[in-house]
Design a protein around this motif. Structure first.
Motif: not given
Length: 167
Positions: A32-40, A117-125
């Motif tokens: 599950x963690x690898x899957x997240x990393x595969x999508x950046x 993901x926007x470059x080095x930030x994550x935006x949570x809505x």
């Protein structure tokens, strides 16, 4: 027609069917963690102890499975709840139509419905508003009950950007 030609034809048909139909993957704990990393995305979007996941590679629909519901606090100001199943759609740098994750804002629990993901930030809505945080806050997986620093019983400082309202 020779046996080799028939075998080749069968293998060709099977490989065509395998690549054209939706793929669902259910894997071990780390997947599950690898899957997240595969999508950046960093693995710290999920708490420790994910049991597995399912992913339809054609549509991007996914589910991640935890061993029961999970809640914790980050820096004493962000209370988070995860249901035992988190659903949504994943593509590179984008998680949409999320269900199963909520955050407490003041006295109200609201669902996090999107993470970009926007470059080095994550935006949570949460729909009507959003907030951005540096990605390095999510390199480590929080633990249910105690967040990011369960050994010392203290919560690690959570670096954050100012609250950003959606337009």
């Amino acid at each position: 027609m020779s046996h080799t030609a028939i075998l080749t034809l069968i293998l060709l048909l099977l490989s065509t069917l395998a690549t054209s139909s939706p793929t669902t993957i259910t894997d071990d704990v780390d997947s599950a963690y690898t899957a997240l990393e595969n999508f950046n995305f960093p693995k710290g979007l999920l708490p420790k102890g994910a049991l597995g996941y399912e992913l339809d590679r054609t549509t991007g629909k996914f589910s991640a499975f935890l061993n029961g519901s999970c809640s914790f606090s980050l820096e004493g100001s962000y209370d988070l709840k995860y249901k035992s199943t988190i659903n949504g759609y994943i593509s590179n740098n984008k998680l949409t139509r999320l269900t199963g994750i909520s955050v407490k804002i003041f006295f109200l629990w609201v669902n996090i419905i999107e993470v970009i993901r926007d470059d080095e930030d994550l935006e949570f809505s949460v729909g009507i508003a959003s907030a951005s945080f540096p990605i390095d806050n999510f390199y480590e997986c929080p633990q249910c009950g105690c967040g990011l620093d369960c050994v010392n019983g203290q919560v690690r400082k959570f670096k954050m950007n100012p609250f950003v309202s959606s337009s």
